[in-house]
Design a protein around this motif. Structure first.
Motif: not given
Length: 405
Positions: A81-83, A87-88, A193-194, A205-206
């Motif tokens: 998720g972090g990567t 990236a986005k 933040q997740d 969401n990303w």
């Protein structure tokens, strides 16, 4: 079960509520995520452990565990998720589409010069922060990580080793998130933040989209075993981003035939369970220190976006004492016969721990029957972390900490 042990609490729906299938988790978006992860040198699909002997012992058709301890060398799934979220964010800054980007592209000298001053900030119990720190460092950027009180010193050091400026606060998880948000606003940092709330939804969401690579891999691996779909999934939840990603992916793939899905939480941080109990369909919060061994799930405020997925497409919600996770850790560490061994941390093991108890304990027979768990059931679990706190892992697996009987 000893009478002194805290009870497992559960709520089972007669049928799933149903709702709008999550558009941000449709096949087109999943492909973008998978293509980006494929562009990373460190990317490799994590194993799907097969627990055939355990399944037969419990009276099930099959048990499969997605083992995320191998992900990117980070011992947990959170880097997915972090990567992708970073990236986005980089694409947004550089005015390019994610389809035109790759990890190699962001590492080009002329591109790194444009992004080198970006600072990413987050709050975490360990795994998410380490993933953000690792991704930021690989791209030549800085990161700042805040951890809630009671966080493992070993996890703190792992985040620092990944390149972040990190510290343990005297706040619980949700207040640490608010601190990260405050610092991002004051300093112009980029918050990764997740979890989502009103006004902060795009980046979570990303992150949720990033997690779907794991779901996509799991379905491909099941098909190689001759399995078209799992009949049941056990998904652990903190804020619900991981669980929402997995369930949202499978709901979009199978529509009306979505697997029976059980959402599992620590009883001291069971915000999804309490939200499911409420008749108005709105999320509920849990406060306090949330002192559970399942540190990665010690969250009191649901992700407002993924909560709707869990509300509409999950079949059951279970609130578990710590001994359930401890049992799952020991079961996976000591496989039966030729079953695959899985080194699973506290937050990664609660789903399988609960499954074994449902199948063995007479006081949970009602739950077993309502879920339709039987000899034809194919169960999918996700071990979302390895021994990210090795000392505590030894206390549970070697010394029997948090016994269940």
């Amino acid at each position: 079960m000893d009478n002194h042990l805290e009870k497992i609490k559960y709520m089972v729906r007669d049928k799933i509520r149903g709702g709008i299938y999550p558009e941000f988790l449709v096949a087109e978006e999943i492909k973008k995520v998978r293509d980006f992860h494929l562009s990373m040198d460190e990317y490799e699909a994590t194993p799907l452990a097969k627990l055939e002997t355990l399944a037969k012992y419990l009276g099930l058709g099959g048990i499969y565990v997605k083992d995320e301890s191998y992900r990117f060398g980070l011992n947990a799934f959170k880097g997915l998720g972090g990567t992708y979220a970073i990236a986005k964010l980089l694409c947004k800054k550089l005015h390019i589409d994610i389809n035109d980007a790759s990890f190699e592209y962001f590492n080009r000298p002329e591109v790194k010069e444009k992004i080198k001053d970006m600072i990413f900030v987050t709050a975490t119990d360990g795994n998410h922060g380490r993933g953000v720190a690792w991704a930021a460092t690989k791209l030549g950027c800085k990161s700042v990580v805040y951890m809630p009180k009671g966080s493992s010193q070993i996890r703190l050091e792992a985040i620092k080793e990944a390149g972040a400026e990190a510290s343990i606060t005297d706040l619980n998880y949700d207040d640490a998130v608010r601190l990260a948000q405050k610092m991002s606003e004051e300093h112009g940092w980029y918050m990764v933040q997740d979890t989502a709330w009103d006004g902060y939804e795009e980046i979570p969401n990303w992150i949720t989209q990033g997690y779907t690579t794991m779901a996509n891999e799991s379905l491909e691996q099941l098909k190689l075993e001759g399995i078209k779909r799992p009949t049941h999934m056990f998904l652990q939840a903190g804020v619900g981003s991981f669980a929402g990603a997995m369930l949202g992916y499978y709901a979009n793939v199978f529509k009306e035939d979505v697997p029976t899905t059980i959402i599992v939480e620590p009883n001291l941080a069971d915000c999804i369970y309490k939200s499911a109990l409420a008749e108005d369909g709105k999320p509920r919060f849990v406060g306090g220190d949330m002192n559970t061994i399942m540190a990665g799930l010690a969250c009191g405020e649901p992700n407002t976006i993924t909560w709707e997925i869990l509300r509409d497409f999950a079949s059951a919600y279970v609130s578990c004492p710590d001994y359930v996770a401890a049992r799952g850790m020991r079961v996976m560490a000591s496989p039966m016969m030729m079953d695959d061994k899985v080194v699973s941390g506290e937050s990664g093991a609660v789903g399988l721990g609960l499954l074994t108890m449902i199948m063995e304990r007479k006081e949970l027979k009602d739950l077993r029957d309502k879920l339709g768990l039987n000899k034809d059931s194919i169960v999918l679990c996700f071990s979302t972390e390895g021994d990210t706190d090795p000392e505590h892992y030894k206390k549970v697996v070697y010394d029997g900490k948090n016994p269940s009987c």
